[in-house]
Design a protein around this motif. Structure first.
Motif, PDB file in Angstrom:
ATOM      1  N   GLU A  68      15.286  -1.527  -0.308  1.00 39.95           N
ATOM      2  CA  GLU A  68      14.565  -2.642   0.306  1.00 39.95           C
ATOM      3  C   GLU A  68      14.163  -2.322   1.742  1.00 39.95           C
ATOM      4  O   GLU A  68      13.055  -2.661   2.181  1.00 39.95           O
ATOM      5  N   THR A  71      11.180   0.038   1.615  1.00 41.08           N
ATOM      6  CA  THR A  71       9.955  -0.688   1.255  1.00 41.08           C
ATOM      7  C   THR A  71       9.447  -1.504   2.442  1.00 41.08           C
ATOM      8  O   THR A  71       8.258  -1.468   2.767  1.00 41.08           O
ATOM      9  N   ALA A  72      10.365  -2.230   3.087  1.00 45.85           N
ATOM     10  CA  ALA A  72       9.971  -3.040   4.247  1.00 45.85           C
ATOM     11  C   ALA A  72       9.453  -2.155   5.382  1.00 45.85           C
ATOM     12  O   ALA A  72       8.447  -2.477   6.022  1.00 45.85           O
ATOM     13  N   THR A  74       8.120   0.873   5.140  1.00 47.18           N
ATOM     14  CA  THR A  74       6.832   1.439   4.740  1.00 47.18           C
ATOM     15  C   THR A  74       5.721   0.424   4.955  1.00 47.18           C
ATOM     16  O   THR A  74       4.671   0.736   5.532  1.00 47.18           O
ATOM     17  N   ASP A  75       5.946  -0.798   4.488  1.00 49.03           N
ATOM     18  CA  ASP A  75       4.943  -1.854   4.658  1.00 49.03           C
ATOM     19  C   ASP A  75       4.668  -2.109   6.135  1.00 49.03           C
ATOM     20  O   ASP A  75       3.512  -2.247   6.550  1.00 49.03           O
ATOM     21  N   TRP A  76       5.729  -2.154   6.938  1.00 45.22           N
ATOM     22  CA  TRP A  76       5.591  -2.420   8.362  1.00 45.22           C
ATOM     23  C   TRP A  76       4.808  -1.301   9.055  1.00 45.22           C
ATOM     24  O   TRP A  76       3.926  -1.566   9.877  1.00 45.22           O
ATOM     25  N   ARG A  78       2.660   0.794   7.688  1.00 44.20           N
ATOM     26  CA  ARG A  78       1.261   0.769   7.238  1.00 44.20           C
ATOM     27  C   ARG A  78       0.500  -0.417   7.832  1.00 44.20           C
ATOM     28  O   ARG A  78      -0.711  -0.339   8.019  1.00 44.20           O
ATOM     29  N   GLU A  79       1.205  -1.498   8.114  1.00 45.43           N
ATOM     30  CA  GLU A  79       0.575  -2.635   8.778  1.00 45.43           C
ATOM     31  C   GLU A  79       0.248  -2.271  10.226  1.00 45.43           C
ATOM     32  O   GLU A  79      -0.798  -2.637  10.746  1.00 45.43           O
ATOM     33  N   PRO A  82      -2.853   1.121   9.640  1.00 48.61           N
ATOM     34  CA  PRO A  82      -3.449   1.156   8.292  1.00 48.61           C
ATOM     35  C   PRO A  82      -3.906   2.566   7.918  1.00 48.61           C
ATOM     36  O   PRO A  82      -4.436   3.303   8.745  1.00 48.61           O
TER      37      PRO A  82
END
Length: 115
Positions: A68, A71-72, A74-76, A78-79, A82
C-alpha cells in the motif's frame, strides 16, 4: 544507480510506518531534474525475525502495508511529476540482506546505503 535494463535511476526507501513524503519529494524532484527513473523500495523484516511464519496475520499485514505504501508513493510521485517513470520493489530482508540487494545492483556514480 542503474536499473536491470541499464537505465540510471534514483532509489528511495519508503517506510510504511513513517511519513515518507519528504524523502520521496527529494527523490522524485531529483529524478525529474536529472531525467532519471525513480525506484521506491520497502523492506519488510523476514518472517523468522518477527517470530512468525509466512501467511500469518502479522506477516501478511506487513506485506500489505508495504504494498500500500508503494502504491501510494508511486501515485504521489506521478502526481508531483506527471509522466515520471516509477518502479517499485518490496523486499523481505534484514539490513545485511538489504546491503546484499544493494550491492547486487549496478551503481551509477557514488553512494552508499545507510544501514
Amino acid at each position: 544507480m542503474r536499473a536491470a535494463d541499464g537505465r540510471r535511476e534514483i532509489v528511495v526507501g519508503i517506510d510504511p510506518a513513517r511519513d515518507w513524503h519528504l524523502p520521496l519529494a527529494w527523490a522524485s524532484d531529483e529524478a525529474h531534474r536529472r531525467g532519471l527513473g525513480l525506484r521506491l523500495v520497502v523492506a519488510v523484516r523476514p518472517s523468522h525475525q518477527n517470530r512468525q511464519v509466512n501467511g500469518t496475520p502479522r506477516t501478511t499485514a506487513l506485506h500489505q502495508a508495504g504494498s500500500e505504501a508503494l502504491t501510494a508513493g508511486t501515485d504521489w510521485a506521478r502526481e508531483r511529476h506527471p509522466g515520471a517513470e516509477v518502479a517499485t520493489d518490496l523486499i523481505e530482508g534484514t539490513s545485511t540482506s538489504m546491503r546484499a540487494w544493494w550491492d547486487s545492483r549496478p551503481i551509477a556514480g557514488t553512494g552508499d546505503l545507510a544501514t
